[in-house]
Design an enzyme around this catalytic site. Sequence first.
Site, PDB file in Angstrom:
ATOM      1  N   LYS A  64       0.822  -1.190   0.000  1.00 48.25           N
ATOM      2  CA  LYS A  64       0.000   0.000   0.000  1.00 48.25           C
ATOM      3  C   LYS A  64       0.866   1.253   0.000  1.00 48.25           C
ATOM      4  O   LYS A  64       0.395   2.355  -0.242  1.00 48.25           O
ATOM      5  CB  LYS A  64      -0.859   0.026   1.262  1.00 48.25           C
ATOM      6  N   GLY A  65       2.165   1.062   0.319  1.00 49.21           N
ATOM      7  CA  GLY A  65       3.045   2.184   0.607  1.00 49.21           C
ATOM      8  C   GLY A  65       3.179   3.228  -0.483  1.00 49.21           C
ATOM      9  O   GLY A  65       3.385   4.404  -0.198  1.00 49.21           O
ATOM     10  N   GLU A 115       7.405   2.307  -6.257  1.00 49.68           N
ATOM     11  CA  GLU A 115       7.479   1.814  -4.874  1.00 49.68           C
ATOM     12  C   GLU A 115       7.774   2.978  -3.923  1.00 49.68           C
ATOM     13  O   GLU A 115       8.295   4.013  -4.336  1.00 49.68           O
ATOM     14  CB  GLU A 115       8.573   0.730  -4.823  1.00 49.68           C
ATOM     15  N   ASP A 116       7.442   2.791  -2.660  1.00 49.26           N
ATOM     16  CA  ASP A 116       7.704   3.850  -1.684  1.00 49.26           C
ATOM     17  C   ASP A 116       9.179   3.897  -1.288  1.00 49.26           C
ATOM     18  O   ASP A 116       9.797   4.951  -1.287  1.00 49.26           O
ATOM     19  CB  ASP A 116       6.808   3.699  -0.437  1.00 49.26           C
ATOM     20  N   ASP A 172      14.662  -0.873   0.357  1.00 48.73           N
ATOM     21  CA  ASP A 172      15.370  -1.095   1.620  1.00 48.73           C
ATOM     22  C   ASP A 172      16.396  -2.219   1.405  1.00 48.73           C
ATOM     23  O   ASP A 172      17.432  -2.003   0.792  1.00 48.73           O
ATOM     24  CB  ASP A 172      14.308  -1.420   2.683  1.00 48.73           C
ATOM     25  N   LYS A 174      17.330   3.378   0.694  1.00 48.67           N
ATOM     26  CA  LYS A 174      18.279   3.222   1.808  1.00 48.67           C
ATOM     27  C   LYS A 174      19.397   2.308   1.324  1.00 48.67           C
ATOM     28  O   LYS A 174      19.406   1.109   1.613  1.00 48.67           O
ATOM     29  CB  LYS A 174      17.578   2.506   2.985  1.00 48.67           C
ATOM     30  N   PHE A 226      14.051   4.628  10.675  1.00 47.71           N
ATOM     31  CA  PHE A 226      12.703   4.238  10.308  1.00 47.71           C
ATOM     32  C   PHE A 226      11.841   5.471  10.076  1.00 47.71           C
ATOM     33  O   PHE A 226      11.664   6.300  10.954  1.00 47.71           O
ATOM     34  CB  PHE A 226      12.065   3.327  11.362  1.00 47.71           C
ATOM     35  N   ASP A 248       4.287   3.399   6.342  1.00 48.18           N
ATOM     36  CA  ASP A 248       3.616   3.090   7.616  1.00 48.18           C
ATOM     37  C   ASP A 248       4.556   2.492   8.654  1.00 48.18           C
ATOM     38  O   ASP A 248       5.636   1.986   8.336  1.00 48.18           O
ATOM     39  CB  ASP A 248       2.492   2.083   7.381  1.00 48.18           C
ATOM     40  N   ARG A 252       0.378   6.583   7.623  1.00 54.29           N
ATOM     41  CA  ARG A 252       0.435   6.743   6.164  1.00 54.29           C
ATOM     42  C   ARG A 252      -0.127   8.096   5.734  1.00 54.29           C
ATOM     43  O   ARG A 252       0.203   8.609   4.662  1.00 54.29           O
ATOM     44  CB  ARG A 252      -0.386   5.650   5.468  1.00 54.29           C
TER      45      ARG A 252
HETATM   46  P1  IMP Z   1      12.725  -4.633   1.129  1.00 54.02           P
HETATM   47  O1  IMP Z   1      13.432  -3.674   0.188  1.00 54.02           O
HETATM   48  O2  IMP Z   1      12.350  -5.921   0.522  1.00 54.02           O
HETATM   49  O3  IMP Z   1      13.493  -4.763   2.414  1.00 54.02           O
HETATM   50  O4  IMP Z   1      11.334  -4.018   1.578  1.00 54.02           O
HETATM   51  C1  IMP Z   1      10.927  -2.771   1.302  1.00 54.02           C
HETATM   52  C2  IMP Z   1       9.646  -2.533   2.038  1.00 54.02           C
HETATM   53  O5  IMP Z   1       9.907  -2.412   3.455  1.00 54.02           O
HETATM   54  C3  IMP Z   1       9.061  -1.210   1.629  1.00 54.02           C
HETATM   55  O6  IMP Z   1       8.182  -1.349   0.560  1.00 54.02           O
HETATM   56  C4  IMP Z   1       8.378  -0.753   2.889  1.00 54.02           C
HETATM   57  O7  IMP Z   1       7.068  -1.264   2.925  1.00 54.02           O
HETATM   58  C5  IMP Z   1       9.163  -1.366   4.010  1.00 54.02           C
HETATM   59  N1  IMP Z   1      10.085  -0.397   4.645  1.00 54.02           N
HETATM   60  C6  IMP Z   1      11.432  -0.403   4.611  1.00 54.02           C
HETATM   61  N2  IMP Z   1      11.949   0.617   5.299  1.00 54.02           N
HETATM   62  C7  IMP Z   1      10.896   1.325   5.779  1.00 54.02           C
HETATM   63  C8  IMP Z   1      10.779   2.526   6.575  1.00 54.02           C
HETATM   64  O8  IMP Z   1      11.756   3.183   6.990  1.00 54.02           O
HETATM   65  N3  IMP Z   1       9.509   2.914   6.864  1.00 54.02           N
HETATM   66  C9  IMP Z   1       8.407   2.244   6.444  1.00 54.02           C
HETATM   67  N4  IMP Z   1       8.474   1.130   5.688  1.00 54.02           N
HETATM   68  C10 IMP Z   1       9.705   0.671   5.358  1.00 54.02           C
HETATM   69 MG    MG Z   2       5.866  -1.195   0.798  1.00 50.60          MG
END
Ligand code: IMP
Ligand code: MG
Length: 179
Positions: free
Chosen positions: A42-43, A98-99, A102, A130, A151, A158, A164
Amino acid sequence: MNKDISGILCDEAELDSIVKRLAGEINRDYAGKSVVVVGILKGSAIFLADLFRRLEIDCTLDFMAVSSYGSETIPSGSLRIEKNLSTDISGKHVLIVEDILDTGNTLYALKAYLEELHPCSVRLCTLLDKPSRREKPITADYCGREVENQFIVGYGLDYDEHYRNLPYIGILSPSVYRK
Ligand code: IMP
Ligand code: MG
């Protein structure tokens, strides 16, 4: 400011200029082409709503809800799809929105999955990145801003489904998640 937020990372004016810049890059790169924009729920919803309105290219909109788990030898094997596409992307240009990027685990698996559906191209646009957290070799083609390992919430992002709705991106007080 919300009492759970210890500082603002990106205010509304900065978000607006980031979205404007990203839309400009996308409009330039896809000029004369047709694109399927895929928002990751949803981000990305709030960011996507602002970005999409600034696109001047021919585009359609679809959504996916995904998460990733563990490590698999087949990249797309670790993808959990909660909501899949309703568009046939074969032969089309796909732009994932994407939001935040990470560890990269989710988007790495998602890109591998989408590539198996024979699109013409798959690119990634992320509001935030990040890079210090990365576990998979994936980079964004369009990136709003790099952030430190902290974070953050708001503008779609969220913590436990909350925050959000904040119109800015703020740093969540550690006291909230240490409770
Ligand atoms: P990854 O890149 O597979 O670790 O996951 C990314 C997802 O983790 C993003 O789409 C977010 O939903 C969540 N996420 C990672 N860091 C944050 C943060 O600082 N705040 C909120 N959600 C985060
Ligand atoms: Mg997300």
